[in-house]
Design a protein around this motif. Structure first.
Motif, PDB file in Angstrom:
ATOM      1  N   THR A  99       0.829  -1.207   0.000  1.00  0.00           N
ATOM      2  CA  THR A  99       0.000   0.000   0.000  1.00  0.00           C
ATOM      3  C   THR A  99       0.863   1.256   0.000  1.00  0.00           C
ATOM      4  O   THR A  99       0.609   2.207  -0.751  1.00  0.00           O
ATOM      5  CB  THR A  99      -0.927   0.004   1.219  1.00  0.00           C
ATOM      6  N   ALA A 100       1.915   1.256   0.820  1.00  0.00           N
ATOM      7  CA  ALA A 100       2.780   2.440   0.915  1.00  0.00           C
ATOM      8  C   ALA A 100       3.554   2.676  -0.373  1.00  0.00           C
ATOM      9  O   ALA A 100       3.828   3.827  -0.738  1.00  0.00           O
ATOM     10  CB  ALA A 100       3.743   2.280   2.087  1.00  0.00           C
ATOM     11  N   PHE A 101       3.920   1.616  -1.093  1.00  0.00           N
ATOM     12  CA  PHE A 101       4.746   1.742  -2.290  1.00  0.00           C
ATOM     13  C   PHE A 101       3.929   1.993  -3.553  1.00  0.00           C
ATOM     14  O   PHE A 101       4.468   2.521  -4.541  1.00  0.00           O
ATOM     15  CB  PHE A 101       5.572   0.467  -2.498  1.00  0.00           C
ATOM     16  N   THR A 102       2.659   1.592  -3.554  1.00  0.00           N
ATOM     17  CA  THR A 102       1.859   1.659  -4.785  1.00  0.00           C
ATOM     18  C   THR A 102       1.641   3.091  -5.256  1.00  0.00           C
ATOM     19  O   THR A 102       1.815   3.398  -6.449  1.00  0.00           O
ATOM     20  CB  THR A 102       0.510   0.952  -4.587  1.00  0.00           C
ATOM     21  N   GLY A 103       1.263   3.976  -4.361  1.00  0.00           N
ATOM     22  CA  GLY A 103       1.001   5.362  -4.744  1.00  0.00           C
ATOM     23  C   GLY A 103       2.208   6.028  -5.402  1.00  0.00           C
ATOM     24  O   GLY A 103       2.085   6.600  -6.501  1.00  0.00           O
ATOM     25  N   PRO A 104       3.383   5.984  -4.772  1.00  0.00           N
ATOM     26  CA  PRO A 104       4.561   6.571  -5.408  1.00  0.00           C
ATOM     27  C   PRO A 104       4.901   5.935  -6.752  1.00  0.00           C
ATOM     28  O   PRO A 104       5.369   6.622  -7.672  1.00  0.00           O
ATOM     29  CB  PRO A 104       5.670   6.317  -4.383  1.00  0.00           C
ATOM     30  N   ALA A 105       4.670   4.635  -6.910  1.00  0.00           N
ATOM     31  CA  ALA A 105       4.954   3.975  -8.194  1.00  0.00           C
ATOM     32  C   ALA A 105       4.033   4.506  -9.282  1.00  0.00           C
ATOM     33  O   ALA A 105       4.474   4.813 -10.404  1.00  0.00           O
ATOM     34  CB  ALA A 105       4.798   2.467  -8.049  1.00  0.00           C
ATOM     35  N   GLU A 106       2.763   4.623  -8.966  1.00  0.00           N
ATOM     36  CA  GLU A 106       1.797   5.120  -9.951  1.00  0.00           C
ATOM     37  C   GLU A 106       2.094   6.575 -10.314  1.00  0.00           C
ATOM     38  O   GLU A 106       2.032   6.961 -11.496  1.00  0.00           O
ATOM     39  CB  GLU A 106       0.374   4.991  -9.383  1.00  0.00           C
ATOM     40  N   LYS A 107       2.426   7.366  -9.329  1.00  0.00           N
ATOM     41  CA  LYS A 107       2.717   8.783  -9.568  1.00  0.00           C
ATOM     42  C   LYS A 107       3.955   8.939 -10.450  1.00  0.00           C
ATOM     43  O   LYS A 107       3.958   9.733 -11.409  1.00  0.00           O
ATOM     44  CB  LYS A 107       2.921   9.497  -8.233  1.00  0.00           C
ATOM     45  N   LEU A 108       5.000   8.185 -10.140  1.00  0.00           N
ATOM     46  CA  LEU A 108       6.225   8.291 -10.915  1.00  0.00           C
ATOM     47  C   LEU A 108       5.998   7.819 -12.353  1.00  0.00           C
ATOM     48  O   LEU A 108       6.481   8.448 -13.303  1.00  0.00           O
ATOM     49  CB  LEU A 108       7.339   7.471 -10.262  1.00  0.00           C
ATOM     50  N   ALA A 109       5.278   6.728 -12.530  1.00  0.00           N
ATOM     51  CA  ALA A 109       5.006   6.234 -13.882  1.00  0.00           C
ATOM     52  C   ALA A 109       4.230   7.259 -14.693  1.00  0.00           C
ATOM     53  O   ALA A 109       4.504   7.470 -15.880  1.00  0.00           O
ATOM     54  CB  ALA A 109       4.255   4.907 -13.811  1.00  0.00           C
ATOM     55  N   ASP A 110       3.245   7.903 -14.076  1.00  0.00           N
ATOM     56  CA  ASP A 110       2.500   8.971 -14.767  1.00  0.00           C
ATOM     57  C   ASP A 110       3.439  10.063 -15.248  1.00  0.00           C
ATOM     58  O   ASP A 110       3.360  10.522 -16.402  1.00  0.00           O
ATOM     59  CB  ASP A 110       1.456   9.577 -13.816  1.00  0.00           C
ATOM     60  N   GLU A 111       4.320  10.502 -14.364  1.00  0.00           N
ATOM     61  CA  GLU A 111       5.232  11.595 -14.703  1.00  0.00           C
ATOM     62  C   GLU A 111       6.180  11.204 -15.836  1.00  0.00           C
ATOM     63  O   GLU A 111       6.422  11.995 -16.762  1.00  0.00           O
ATOM     64  CB  GLU A 111       6.033  11.999 -13.465  1.00  0.00           C
ATOM     65  N   LEU A 112       6.707   9.999 -15.785  1.00  0.00           N
ATOM     66  CA  LEU A 112       7.679   9.568 -16.789  1.00  0.00           C
ATOM     67  C   LEU A 112       7.045   9.415 -18.166  1.00  0.00           C
ATOM     68  O   LEU A 112       7.628   9.819 -19.183  1.00  0.00           O
ATOM     69  CB  LEU A 112       8.335   8.255 -16.354  1.00  0.00           C
ATOM     70  N   PHE A 140      12.859   5.674  -7.649  1.00  0.00           N
ATOM     71  CA  PHE A 140      11.801   4.953  -6.938  1.00  0.00           C
ATOM     72  C   PHE A 140      12.295   4.319  -5.633  1.00  0.00           C
ATOM     73  O   PHE A 140      11.693   4.565  -4.569  1.00  0.00           O
ATOM     74  CB  PHE A 140      11.154   3.913  -7.849  1.00  0.00           C
ATOM     75  N   PRO A 141      13.366   3.522  -5.633  1.00  0.00           N
ATOM     76  CA  PRO A 141      13.828   2.981  -4.346  1.00  0.00           C
ATOM     77  C   PRO A 141      14.198   4.057  -3.333  1.00  0.00           C
ATOM     78  O   PRO A 141      13.933   3.904  -2.134  1.00  0.00           O
ATOM     79  CB  PRO A 141      15.065   2.153  -4.736  1.00  0.00           C
ATOM     80  N   LEU A 142      14.801   5.159  -3.795  1.00  0.00           N
ATOM     81  CA  LEU A 142      15.161   6.223  -2.861  1.00  0.00           C
ATOM     82  C   LEU A 142      13.944   6.949  -2.306  1.00  0.00           C
ATOM     83  O   LEU A 142      14.035   7.618  -1.269  1.00  0.00           O
ATOM     84  CB  LEU A 142      16.096   7.222  -3.539  1.00  0.00           C
ATOM     85  N   THR A 143      12.812   6.815  -2.973  1.00  0.00           N
ATOM     86  CA  THR A 143      11.574   7.401  -2.467  1.00  0.00           C
ATOM     87  C   THR A 143      10.917   6.514  -1.424  1.00  0.00           C
ATOM     88  O   THR A 143      10.477   6.992  -0.368  1.00  0.00           O
ATOM     89  CB  THR A 143      10.580   7.638  -3.624  1.00  0.00           C
ATOM     90  N   VAL A 144      10.867   5.192  -1.685  1.00  0.00           N
ATOM     91  CA  VAL A 144      10.053   4.311  -0.836  1.00  0.00           C
ATOM     92  C   VAL A 144      10.854   3.539   0.206  1.00  0.00           C
ATOM     93  O   VAL A 144      10.353   3.307   1.323  1.00  0.00           O
ATOM     94  CB  VAL A 144       9.232   3.331  -1.699  1.00  0.00           C
ATOM     95  N   PHE A 145      12.067   3.122  -0.116  1.00  0.00           N
ATOM     96  CA  PHE A 145      12.757   2.222   0.805  1.00  0.00           C
ATOM     97  C   PHE A 145      13.236   2.912   2.078  1.00  0.00           C
ATOM     98  O   PHE A 145      13.089   2.347   3.173  1.00  0.00           O
ATOM     99  CB  PHE A 145      13.917   1.519   0.102  1.00  0.00           C
ATOM    100  N   PRO A 146      13.844   4.110   2.011  1.00  0.00           N
ATOM    101  CA  PRO A 146      14.238   4.763   3.277  1.00  0.00           C
ATOM    102  C   PRO A 146      13.058   4.946   4.225  1.00  0.00           C
ATOM    103  O   PRO A 146      13.212   4.812   5.447  1.00  0.00           O
ATOM    104  CB  PRO A 146      14.805   6.105   2.807  1.00  0.00           C
ATOM    105  N   GLN A 147      11.889   5.237   3.669  1.00  0.00           N
ATOM    106  CA  GLN A 147      10.702   5.390   4.513  1.00  0.00           C
ATOM    107  C   GLN A 147      10.356   4.070   5.198  1.00  0.00           C
ATOM    108  O   GLN A 147       9.968   4.046   6.368  1.00  0.00           O
ATOM    109  CB  GLN A 147       9.518   5.878   3.681  1.00  0.00           C
ATOM    110  N   ALA A 148      10.502   2.947   4.473  1.00  0.00           N
ATOM    111  CA  ALA A 148      10.218   1.642   5.066  1.00  0.00           C
ATOM    112  C   ALA A 148      11.176   1.336   6.211  1.00  0.00           C
ATOM    113  O   ALA A 148      10.788   0.746   7.223  1.00  0.00           O
ATOM    114  CB  ALA A 148      10.301   0.553   4.002  1.00  0.00           C
TER     115      ALA A 148
END
Length: 399
Positions: A115-128, A144-152
């Motif tokens: 759930t935490a990773f899905t939103g950032p993935a969708e947002k980044l894909a839209d932008e790219l 993408f990993p630098l966005t989601v993994f440190p938070q995890a």
């Protein structure tokens, strides 16, 4: 009676720039030399055939990790760096740390990350896709990993660029003290200070994996003084390997348009594309072990106290395991059993997180982009242990 011989010698340096950029000629020489070869450049031995690499990874009694997974032998000289608690320990000590990490990274906790990773993935894909042109390394594989993994893990915002620098230090240390390691060490002081600060108990989000490590220390599962070092294991293994794996998968799909068409039609197939890319361009090319006794492998003897390079990259393209098309990227290949995540007790504990990240970001992009192709020459990224790209310009066409 088995007749034993000394392994043949290869006069080639696997840590030369030429081999690090394009290792596949060396891999073929290593496999064809025999089950074991001696590397004259480093007074070490090397194994490149799939079956023998897999068996060595499983035999943690004869091929130990506690004397270092790089060329340096910790039994012969004092380590100049802090050894990894996960990669560079042997049972029973390793079993303690592995059990603690297994209680933190498991199917339940990884499911919670979706759930935490899905939103950032969708947002980044839209932008790219909206941009049309982007760098598949810096804009996707790193972003993408630098966005989601440190938070995890529970790392505070800011300074995440140090994670890439830290990975450069950790993985270049596998090889000799060449210009790559020297450059990483020259930039190390601010990075290591940031890493040390970030792994402290008070610096971590209470909901993250890092805080869970400290809780394990509070329960007595691991020594309290080892908690920050175990948190550090997340940061060394959880970013660079995933970055390289994502970049290599994007490269494979960009140069195989038929494979991209297939994952666009069925985005769920990105999981198979990721596994085949892990096999085809293994992000971790090699780690070392040290023999504690004479070891006989198919008639070749490695003496005790020898450093042995286990070439994951060579094994993953061994025709003896993968057939005559082992050198090709084939989406429909059954890639199970590849060694990109290691094997045995030291198999990568974070691989389910890497797989989740790949599934989400590559799947999101596959649904949105009908085509992808190179938009310039890829630029290799030199590293003593890792294979990947520093730049991968691509162009996508929106579905």
């Amino acid at each position: 009676m088995t007749i034993t011989t000394s392994p043949p010698t290869l006069d080639i340096d696997p840590f030369s720039d030429e081999v690090l950029v394009d290792p596949y000629g060396f891999h073929e020489q290593l496999r064809e030399a025999g089950p074991v070869a001696r590397l004259s450049a480093h007074d070490a031995y090397a194994i490149g055939r799939y079956e023998q690499v897999r068996n060595a990874l499983r035999d943690h009694d004869a091929f130990v990790s506690g004397r270092g997974v790089g060329l340096d032998d910790f039994a012969q000289e004092k380590p100049w760096r802090t050894p990894s608690l996960l990669l560079e320990t042997d049972p029973p000590k390793h079993s303690t740390y592995r059990a603690a990490m297994g209680s933190i990274v498991n199917p339940r906790t990884v499911r919670a990350l979706r759930t935490a990773f899905t939103g950032p993935a969708e947002k980044l894909a839209d932008e790219l896709v909206e941009r049309g042109r982007f760098d598949a390394v810096t804009d996707l594989a790193e972003a993408f990993p630098l966005t989601v993994f440190p938070q995890a893990v529970g790392i505070r915002p800011g300074g995440h660029e140090h994670l890439l620098a830290y990975g450069s230090i950790a993985f270049n240390a596998v090889g000799p003290r060449n210009h790559l390691l020297e450059a990483a060490l020259a930039a190390a002081p601010p990075t290591m200070a940031w890493i040390d600060d970030s792994c402290a108990r008070d610096a971590l989000d209470p909901a993250g994996f890092g805080a869970a490590v400290w809780s394990a220390a509070d329960r007595g599962d691991i020594p309290v003084q080892d908690a920050p070092l175990l948190v550090r294991s997340f940061l060394s293994a959880g970013i660079d390997t995933t970055v390289h794996a994502l970049g290599n998968t994007m490269h494979a799909l960009a140069v195989h348009p038929e494979a991209w068409a297939a994952v666009h039609a069925e985005p769920g197939r990105v999981r198979f594309a990721f596994d085949e890319a892990l096999r085809w361009e293994a992000p971790v090319q090699t780690f070392c072990r040290t023999t504690v006794t004479d070891v006989e492998i198919d008639g070749s003897v490695i003496p005790a106290d020898a450093k042995v390079l286990l070439s994951y990259g060579a094994a993953n393209r061994d025709p003896r395991r993968w057939g005559p098309t082992a050198h090709r990227f084939e989406l429909d290949r059954s890639s199970g059993g590849h060694l990109a995540f290691g094997m045995g007790i030291h198999q990568c504990v974070g691989q389910p997180i890497a797989r989740l990240e790949a599934e989400l970001i590559l799947g999101a992009l596959a649904r949105r982009a009908a085509r992808i192709e190179l938009d310039g020459d890829p630029v290799p990224k030199l590293n003593n242990a890792l294979l990947g790209w520093s730049s991968l310009p691509v162009r996508v066409v929106s579905a």
